[in-house]
Design a protein around this motif. Structure first.
Motif, mmCIF file in Angstrom:
data_model
loop_
_atom_site.group_PDB
_atom_site.id
_atom_site.type_symbol
_atom_site.label_atom_id
_atom_site.label_comp_id
_atom_site.label_asym_id
_atom_site.label_seq_id
_atom_site.Cartn_x
_atom_site.Cartn_y
_atom_site.Cartn_z
ATOM 1 N N GLU A 1 -4.847 -4.734 -6.778
ATOM 2 C CA GLU A 1 -5.092 -3.636 -7.667
ATOM 3 C C GLU A 1 -4.700 -2.507 -6.933
ATOM 4 O O GLU A 1 -4.931 -2.473 -5.671
ATOM 5 N N ALA A 2 -4.168 -2.030 -7.817
ATOM 6 C CA ALA A 2 -2.908 -1.085 -7.696
ATOM 7 C C ALA A 2 -4.016 0.137 -7.041
ATOM 8 O O ALA A 2 -4.930 1.212 -8.456
ATOM 9 N N THR A 3 -4.714 1.031 -5.955
ATOM 10 C CA THR A 3 -5.125 2.253 -5.899
ATOM 11 C C THR A 3 -4.188 3.625 -5.797
ATOM 12 O O THR A 3 -5.152 4.569 -6.342
ATOM 13 N N PHE A 4 -2.788 3.741 -5.719
ATOM 14 C CA PHE A 4 -2.136 4.726 -5.513
ATOM 15 C C PHE A 4 -0.525 4.491 -5.798
ATOM 16 O O PHE A 4 0.146 3.072 -5.698
ATOM 17 N N GLU A 5 0.115 5.343 -6.558
ATOM 18 C CA GLU A 5 1.713 4.995 -6.431
ATOM 19 C C GLU A 5 2.385 6.078 -6.700
ATOM 20 O O GLU A 5 2.539 7.220 -6.160
ATOM 21 N N VAL A 6 3.715 5.801 -5.154
ATOM 22 C CA VAL A 6 4.516 6.753 -4.602
ATOM 23 C C VAL A 6 5.947 5.825 -4.643
ATOM 24 O O VAL A 6 6.224 5.126 -4.490
ATOM 25 N N PRO A 7 7.124 7.291 -5.281
ATOM 26 C CA PRO A 7 8.281 6.517 -5.107
ATOM 27 C C PRO A 7 8.714 6.256 -3.822
ATOM 28 O O PRO A 7 8.540 7.188 -2.480
ATOM 29 N N GLN A 8 9.464 5.301 -3.897
ATOM 30 C CA GLN A 8 9.981 4.802 -2.599
ATOM 31 C C GLN A 8 11.565 4.691 -3.023
ATOM 32 O O GLN A 8 12.136 4.146 -4.167
ATOM 33 N N PRO A 9 12.765 5.926 -2.575
ATOM 34 C CA PRO A 9 14.426 5.868 -2.964
ATOM 35 C C PRO A 9 15.036 4.026 -3.117
ATOM 36 O O PRO A 9 15.838 3.968 -3.548
ATOM 37 N N ASP A 10 14.123 3.856 -1.540
ATOM 38 C CA ASP A 10 14.809 2.351 -1.084
ATOM 39 C C ASP A 10 13.833 1.035 -1.037
ATOM 40 O O ASP A 10 14.827 -0.218 -1.069
ATOM 41 N N LYS A 11 13.408 1.154 -2.181
ATOM 42 C CA LYS A 11 12.831 -0.361 -2.507
ATOM 43 C C LYS A 11 12.534 -0.244 -4.013
ATOM 44 O O LYS A 11 12.769 0.550 -4.892
ATOM 45 N N GLU A 12 12.929 -1.248 -5.048
ATOM 46 C CA GLU A 12 11.803 -1.060 -6.092
ATOM 47 C C GLU A 12 11.104 -1.203 -6.816
ATOM 48 O O GLU A 12 9.952 -1.358 -5.948
ATOM 49 N N PRO A 13 11.070 -0.274 -7.963
ATOM 50 C CA PRO A 13 9.941 0.247 -8.746
ATOM 51 C C PRO A 13 8.782 -1.468 -8.939
ATOM 52 O O PRO A 13 9.926 -2.344 -9.161
ATOM 53 N N GLY A 14 7.606 -0.821 -8.996
ATOM 54 C CA GLY A 14 6.878 -1.929 -9.364
ATOM 55 C C GLY A 14 6.305 -3.051 -8.267
ATOM 56 O O GLY A 14 5.714 -3.645 -8.585
ATOM 57 N N THR A 15 6.964 -2.206 -6.959
ATOM 58 C CA THR A 15 7.194 -3.641 -6.089
ATOM 59 C C THR A 15 5.467 -2.968 -5.200
ATOM 60 O O THR A 15 5.881 -1.861 -4.985
ATOM 61 N N VAL A 16 5.182 -3.903 -3.851
ATOM 62 C CA VAL A 16 3.800 -3.323 -3.614
ATOM 63 C C VAL A 16 4.670 -2.972 -2.107
ATOM 64 O O VAL A 16 5.068 -4.175 -1.389
ATOM 65 N N PHE A 17 4.607 -1.960 -1.410
ATOM 66 C CA PHE A 17 4.879 -1.675 0.114
ATOM 67 C C PHE A 17 3.800 -1.431 0.899
ATOM 68 O O PHE A 17 3.989 -0.638 1.921
ATOM 69 N N PHE A 18 2.479 -1.269 0.387
ATOM 70 C CA PHE A 18 1.610 -1.131 1.203
ATOM 71 C C PHE A 18 0.204 -2.163 1.187
ATOM 72 O O PHE A 18 -0.334 -1.814 -0.048
ATOM 73 N N VAL A 19 -0.732 -2.172 2.102
ATOM 74 C CA VAL A 19 -1.605 -2.966 1.753
ATOM 75 C C VAL A 19 -3.034 -1.972 2.319
ATOM 76 O O VAL A 19 -3.479 -2.577 3.300
#
Length: 231
Positions: A189-207
């Motif tokens: 369940e996505a609560t927010f989206e943040v651009p991350q230059p070093d990560k692939e878009p659409g992946t989870v980076f924070f729980v």
């Protein structure tokens, strides 16, 4: 001359034929056949007599009228109805007994499952109690002692967390691994989206909140932060 010839032919025609003793003799096979047929005839005689007596009784008996036939048919139908009703009531009673026994078994299974889960949670509660007992409420200026107590507390909490997760796993509860995974709306369940230059878009980076499976099905989706793509 002619008279004598005619008389001789007449005497031959009227003279009885003489049968030789050999012709009168009967073979053993023929005698056995004659005896067999005579015995069979004796056996069939009583049966024939019985058949005649039954036929005579039927002829002498008075024919049943239509009212008598209807009464007999009604009695037979009532007996059959009573039998069907008895079978129906027995089937209903058996089905209700099965329902009650099934309810009792389900209730018993739930109680046993809850009992096992409660026992596992008690171990976690005991560990919490031990960790809290290591802390003292007395105020002290000894920094070394405070740091040691803090380290013991952190270690106790980690041990307790591991015990708690193991207890959940034994009962089919497993955490959802989300970090670095592709966002899946079925488990995340996505609560927010943040651009991350070093990560692939659409992946989870924070729980933000841990999700869990229960016996392979999502019990609670994980609340996560997702890498925003370049739009």
């Amino acid at each position: 001359m002619l008279r004598n010839v005619f008389r001789s032919q007449t005497l031959r025609a009227t003279r009885p034929a003489v049968i030789s003793p050999r012709a009168l003799a009967v073979s053993p096979l023929a005698q056995r056949s004659i005896r067999f047929y005579s015995e069979e005839a004796k056996k069939e005689a009583p049966k024939a007599e019985e058949a005649k007596e039954e036929a005579a009784k039927e002829e002498n008996s008075e024919p049943k009228d239509e009212l008598t036939l209807c009464k007999e048919q009604l009695e037979a139908a009532q007996k059959e109805r009573a039998q069907f009703k008895d079978h129906y009531l027995r089937a209903i009673a058996d089905f209700r007994n099965l329902q009650e026994s099934t309810k009792r078994e389900i209730k018993k299974s739930k109680e046993l499952a809850l009992k096992s889960f409660a026992k596992d949670l008690l171990e976690t509660a005991d560990t919490f109690e031990i960790a809290l007992k290591t802390l003292t409420k007395e105020e002290t200026s000894d920094t070394t002692k405070k740091l040691k107590e803090l380290d013991d507390l952190v270690e106790g909490v980690q041990i307790t967390q591991n015990m708690f997760l193991n207890a959940l796993k034994r009962h089919g509860l497993e955490p959802i691994e989300a970090i670095g995974e592709k966002f899946d709306p079925n488990v995340h369940e996505a609560t927010f989206e943040v651009p991350q230059p070093d990560k692939e878009p659409g992946t989870v980076f924070f729980v933000q909140q841990q999700g869990y499976y229960l016996n392979g099905r999502v019990l609670r989706p994980a609340k996560v932060g997702v890498v925003k793509g370049e739009d």
